[in-house]
Scaffold this active site. Structure first.
Site, PDB file in Angstrom:
ATOM      1  N   GLU A   1      -4.261   0.391  -4.600  1.00  0.00           N
ATOM      2  CA  GLU A   1      -4.101  -0.116  -5.969  1.00  0.00           C
ATOM      3  C   GLU A   1      -5.423  -0.702  -6.471  1.00  0.00           C
ATOM      4  O   GLU A   1      -5.713  -0.683  -7.662  1.00  0.00           O
ATOM      5  CB  GLU A   1      -2.971  -1.156  -6.052  1.00  0.00           C
TER       6      GLU A   1
ATOM      7  N   HIS B   1       4.073   8.797  18.660  1.00  0.00           N
ATOM      8  CA  HIS B   1       5.206   9.733  18.812  1.00  0.00           C
ATOM      9  C   HIS B   1       5.612  10.313  17.467  1.00  0.00           C
ATOM     10  O   HIS B   1       6.733  10.811  17.321  1.00  0.00           O
ATOM     11  CB  HIS B   1       6.381   9.009  19.471  1.00  0.00           C
TER      12      HIS B   1
ATOM     13  N   LYS C   1       5.466   2.849 -16.089  1.00  0.00           N
ATOM     14  CA  LYS C   1       6.442   1.821 -16.483  1.00  0.00           C
ATOM     15  C   LYS C   1       6.970   2.115 -17.889  1.00  0.00           C
ATOM     16  O   LYS C   1       8.157   2.016 -18.161  1.00  0.00           O
ATOM     17  CB  LYS C   1       5.803   0.429 -16.476  1.00  0.00           C
TER      18      LYS C   1
END
Ligand code: F6P
Length: 555
Positions: free
Chosen positions: A364, A395, A519
């Site tokens: 960000e 893994h 947004k």
């Protein structure tokens, strides 16, 4: 601020580009063969940690040239400007003073003619008073029962930092106090919150609404659900005398006005300032859940550790400066070796949320493509950064690191000492054995990533699917122990690394305009979804998705 010649047109950058042509052909194992004592040459220590950069694909001359690049970008002056409160956040015209949140009480730092340190410590004292009340069992809910559960409602910087630190310092929970469990709900879909509401008791639950802006829909939608839940259980649906609001909500924000509008009592408002970026905010009021979980003394120790790293950042020579060196390693990989993926791999379960914390901090901050002057950059900036606990990632995605086609830079992080505080001797012995095993895995992985097949001495003929090319660069960070102090220093190290890279790339790490459009469009989309009007203005895919929802649901 004077306009600067684009960094990739400066001599230092061009020299590095040329040098990289040759270095791209050099394997890491050869670098170790040609230079004795490489670990000591590239290891630096500060604030309770050791940074080992010897497994980077560079030579002494590379580092010299990178340091020259840092000087060309005027990194020392930028550090001074950051720490002294200059308006380094250019697009929002304000300082970025997270470092002021960890200044000692007797320090002084003026912003617009006002010393900010007393305000910082007033907030810390307010937090301390609140924490003491909870830990004394004196913070009571509307029915008179002591609060036992605190749910932090926040997202992004108002969630990830407190979540990460609370988990990392779980061993530091104070004994002999009234127990208070801290929980985190961030997702706007309400699934995390619903889970808490199903199992917590409204009489003994308090919500902290954490939002710098106090406008974030994710947080406010969770807060509304929580408020209704409390009102319906404790106030017959209507909190006429404000008792539920007073006893069950704390607000943390840079806007007192908005907290008041929402109904947060004035005495339950914790304030911070516009000059603290959301993803840099765990050091102040946003850190309340941390202080509740580990106690105020440990919270202050976290600040002290971060401050120790700030001092180091401010005073160490570039060539010995941990954040600067970490930043330069990243720049070398991204901009000159074309390694644009970066994995964060802690070898300690307590750092489970560290990678997701850094994903926000780094991407960000530095996921930008225009310079401070508004020009498009002509070079790469932040790499794709992701991670997971190293032992578990072994893994999961290590296969790609070892045999995939993507070059990846890795950061391995581990504490040297572990489990000293476990009281039972037999358990301590077993757990220390597990820690030794974990360190062995950590060191083995970085070694195999570096050497490839050469990590095995007796390397007989093998089919190609069993071969390892190695040559993946990595950094290893060893903390003496994971304590509030070293954790504070570790986070500050990465904050400053991000700043140094932003300085070299000439981008602003303190804004995040890239998230705004999403947004806005989400608000419009919700209106269409709810009102069933205006769908024709959308593209065919979005229309199809919305119509599928309308067909199958009652929206
Ligand atoms: O949408 C991104 C963002 O603005 C982050 O930068 C911030 O940490 C998060 O949202 C939450 O913002 P706030 O604390 O204002 O609710």
């Amino acid at each position: 601020m004077t306009t600067r010649e684009p960094i990739d047109q400066q001599q230092a950058w061009q020299a590095l580009s040329q040098h990289a042509e040759a270095m791209r052909k050099v394997h890491l194992k050869d670098l170790f063969q040609e230079q004795d004592g490489r670990h000591e040459r590239y290891a630096r220590r500060a604030a309770g940690m050791m940074l080992d950069l010897s497994k980077q694909r560079w030579r002494d001359e590379t580092l010299e040239m990178l340091l020259e690049l840092a000087r060309a970008a005027d990194v020392p002056a930028a550090i001074d400007r950051l720490l002294s409160g200059a308006r380094v956040n250019l697009s929002e015209d304000r300082p970025a003073l997270h470092t002021a949140l960890r200044l000692p009480a007797d320090a002084k730092l003026e912003v617009d003619g006002e010393d900010v340190v007393p305000g910082v410590h007033r907030t810390l004292d307010h937090m301390a008073t609140m924490v003491a009340k909870f830990h004394a069992g004196q913070w009571r809910g509307a029915t008179g029962r002591a609060i036992t559960d605190v749910v932090n409602l926040g997202v992004g910087g108002s969630d990830l930092g407190p979540l990460m630190v609370t988990h990392a310092l779980a061993d530091y929970r104070p004994r002999d106090v009234h127990p208070v469990e801290v929980h985190f709900a961030s997702t706007m879909d309400g699934s995390q919150l619903a889970d808490y509401l199903a199992r917590l008791n409204p009489e003994t639950t308090l919500f902290v609404i954490s939002s710098k802006s106090f406008t974030t829909i994710d947080t406010l939608s969770n807060a509304l659900t929580a408020r209704d839940w409390l009102f319906s259980h404790l106030a017959d649906g209507d909190d006429v005398d404000g008792l539920v609001m007073r006893q069950h909500f704390i607000g943390v924000s840079a806007s007192r006005e908005k907290m008041s509008e929402w109904g947060i009592s004035e005495c339950n408002q914790l304030e911070f300032w516009e000059w603290v970026g959301g993803r840099y905010s765990l050091w102040g009021a946003i850190g309340l859940p941390i202080a509740l979980a580990v106690g105020m003394d440990n919270f202050r120790a976290l600040l002290d550790g971060a401050h120790a790293m700030d001092r180091h950042f401010a005073t160490a020579e570039l060539a010995d400066n941990l954040p600067v060196l970490l930043a330069l390693a990243g720049i070398w990989n991204v901009n000159f070796l074309d390694i644009r993926a970066h994995s964060i791999l802690p070898y300690d379960g307590r750092l489970e949320y560290f990678a997701s914390y850094l994903e926000q901090l780094e991407m960000e901050s530095n996921g930008k493509s225009v310079t401070n002057e508004g020009d498009s950059v002509t070079y790469s900036t932040c790499p794709v950064l992701w991670g997971q606990l190293g032992p578990n990632a072994q893994h999961a995605f290590y296969q790609l690191l070892h045999q995939g086609t993507q070059p990846v830079e890795c950061d391995f992080i581990a504490p040297i000492r572990r489990y000293d505080r476990v009281e039972d001797e037999a358990t301590r012995k077993h757990l220390k054995g597990q820690h030794r095993l974990t360190l062995a895995n950590c060191f083995a992985q970085s070694r195999v990533l570096m050497l490839g097949d050469d990590a095995i001495e007796d390397d007989g003929p093998r089919p190609s699917h069993k071969r390892y090319r190695g040559n993946q660069p990595s950094t290893t960070l060893l903390l003496d122990r994971l304590t509030p102090e070293t954790l504070g220093a570790l986070v500050a190290l990465y904050e400053h690394k991000v700043f140094v890279q932003a300085t070299i790339w000439d981008i602003n790490p303190f804004d995040q305009w890239g998230v705004e459009l999403g947004k806005k469009i989400a608000t419009q989309t919700e209106q269409i979804l709810t009102s069933h009007e205006g769908i024709e203005s959308l593209d065919d895919s979005s229309r199809g998705l919305i119509e599928a929802v309308w067909r199958e649901s009652d929206y």
